[in-house]
Design a protein around this motif. Sequence first.
Motif, short mmCIF file in Angstrom:
data_model
loop_
_atom_site.label_atom_id
_atom_site.label_comp_id
_atom_site.label_asym_id
_atom_site.label_seq_id
_atom_site.Cartn_x
_atom_site.Cartn_y
_atom_site.Cartn_z
N PRO A 43 38.32 -5.78 10.36
CA PRO A 43 38.44 -4.54 9.58
C PRO A 43 39.79 -3.90 9.88
CG PRO A 43 37.02 -4.20 11.49
CD PRO A 43 37.31 -5.67 11.44
N ASN A 44 40.18 -2.96 9.07
CA ASN A 44 41.46 -2.27 9.27
C ASN A 44 41.30 -1.28 10.41
OD1 ASN A 44 43.86 -0.93 9.21
ND2 ASN A 44 43.80 -0.44 7.02
N LEU A 45 41.70 -1.70 11.60
CA LEU A 45 41.50 -0.87 12.79
C LEU A 45 42.37 0.36 12.79
CD1 LEU A 45 41.39 -3.83 15.34
CD2 LEU A 45 39.44 -2.60 14.39
N ASN A 46 43.43 0.38 11.98
CA ASN A 46 44.35 1.52 11.95
C ASN A 46 44.03 2.50 10.83
OD1 ASN A 46 45.99 0.51 14.11
ND2 ASN A 46 46.84 -0.98 12.67
N ALA A 47 42.97 2.24 10.09
CA ALA A 47 42.62 3.11 8.97
C ALA A 47 42.04 4.43 9.49
CB ALA A 47 41.62 2.41 8.06
N PHE A 107 37.65 3.36 7.72
CA PHE A 107 37.18 2.37 8.67
C PHE A 107 35.66 2.24 8.65
CE2 PHE A 107 35.60 1.38 12.96
CZ PHE A 107 36.15 0.12 13.13
N ASP A 144 34.41 0.64 5.53
CA ASP A 144 34.65 -0.81 5.59
C ASP A 144 33.54 -1.50 6.38
OD1 ASP A 144 35.76 -3.32 5.41
OD2 ASP A 144 37.39 -2.92 6.82
N LYS A 156 34.83 6.97 15.49
CA LYS A 156 35.55 5.74 15.12
C LYS A 156 36.01 4.99 16.37
CE LYS A 156 39.76 3.73 13.50
NZ LYS A 156 41.19 3.91 13.23
N VAL A 182 35.16 1.08 17.48
CA VAL A 182 36.21 0.09 17.77
C VAL A 182 36.04 -0.49 19.17
CG1 VAL A 182 38.69 -0.22 18.12
CG2 VAL A 182 37.87 1.09 16.16
#
Length: 617
Positions: free
Chosen positions: A206-210, A215, A218, A254, A258
């Motif tokens: 997944p886009n970890l920087n979103a 995030f 997603d 978030k 992560v």
Amino acid sequence: MARISEFTSYTFIRNELKNLGWNIKNPNRDPLGEVYTQQECLDNPEIQIGLGRTKPEYVIKVREDVFWVIEAKPKHSDLDTAFEEAKDYAISINTNPGVNAFIISGVAGNEEDEYLIKTAVIHSTGRTERVTYNGKNITGLLSPSQARDLVDNSTGKLNDLKVNEVQLLKIAEEINEVFHGASINKDARATVISAILLSMVSDTLPNLNASPEVFIRDINNRAEDVLIAHSKREFAQQIELQLPHEESAKAKYKSAIVKVFFKLRKINIKAAMDSNDDILGKFYEVFLKYGNGAKDIGIVLTPRHITQFACEVLDIQSTDVVYDPTCGTGGFLVAAYDYVRKNSTSQQLEMFKKHRIFGVEQQTNVATLAIVNMIFRGDGKNHIINEDCFAIKLNRKVRNGELSAEYVREANERPPVNKVLMNPPFALKQDAEQEYVFVNHALEQTVEGGLLFAIVPISVMYSGSNELIWRKKLLEDNTLVSVINLPSDLFYPSASTETVAIILKKGIPHDMDKNVFWMKITDDGYKKLKRKRLPNSATNGELQEFKTLLNNFIIDDGNDVQILGRAQTKPINEKDTQFELIPQAYLENEPLENAAIIKEMKNVYQEIIFQNIREES
């Protein structure tokens, strides 16, 4: 900044290797050492011949002349670069025919962003092969046994991926603390872990920087896509992650997801979920023991070694229709699947999981956990439903020439079940549905001669007027094969109820001259520690010792066993007006030491307390 981050990756790799069981001492200084750091690897003259003056982050000695090269980079985006550099180092080492750098890993990340790992083996042709288990890429570092398995078999395919239970529970506890720190409700933690795991089915990250919103959306979309692919979309809402409202809380939420994502990758969770261990079930045990929801309705998860024991003694076959009317998180069904997998062809296994696994769970969120558990077994279309088991029945059905079953609302004219595996909810209140009512329901779905394995409180088998009536009626219609007294701390820390496992043969009135296998298990191979039970390395436990005896007793229809105080075969005492069907009434005890007497008194005291609570509720 990159310099600091790269240094933290060194520490991460070193600590992980140590936790996995590698001796991190320099092999040149310690004959048992296995790990060369960047500053040490050129001290090995055989390695130095190929490397010249270049140095990878770590070189691990797998065998005397076989090595594993690890290269690290500070950013996730540099993972492939780290991997390719590890490969280049390995090729250089291999220019010396006296040594072989066979395994390579790239590690990318830092303390803040966590770490990604990519591992492969490099063949003599220069071809790389990703390290996998059952077709799934390994996402963590390798243990010594795993690395040697790859080397000894000249392959990138692992034969086994058994996760150390101590390490597994440690990770589960760490994840629980992460959830706690992010104020994630303790009753929701098991479903949160399910959503994260489903989102990891895809090989893409997944886009970890979103942003937190993007995030989490997603993660939810990925989880829902998997459920849709397995025709279980209706369960998506149960595991949907919900962001808090405040901005600071969103970031914390978030960050927690992560962190958990990477903790799971570290133990190769995606591949390990398809191993013979019920990994997800063990995670559920940790998370559910802190919540109140399961306790309030009497749910305690059956330990994995008990579900495995049940499948072994009943010898589940790929042709059996298996049923658990109170399946919880699916522990018994997972054990049945894994047992059949070890003893069947791929085609037989496919038919079994497609047509012959049935489970019912009334609590929607718990049923969702069972669905997720079975999806990771390779099939989400199995017949696990969210329903009150008393509202439905199972009827025999043939699907494309394969014996199966279907749920029906009306009377079942042809019961289909061959093997029942169950641990009904403990009745904490007098007006609750008693455990034996669930046993009756399961027997109604079972063919004549079918076998039932059920765990019930020991009081069901010796006390109460209603229970007495039930026991007598039970044996008018069925054969009692065995009663097994289980350890009093079996369900610690979730419950302290003393329980027995009963094995029944459906539809054959009990012959009072026929032997019953009475067994008392005091040592199941586990020891009680603070808020958990772990395998006891000092013993294999009596379950393993008596497993074959019990299985033979079932097959041979009553062979003789006489192990004083522990396992004996005897007929039911017809003169016993209370009809107490418990091992304590039939086993001839050896002389007891004082310590054993005290232990038994504690067990009785615990059961008295439980019965008083039950009567007062």
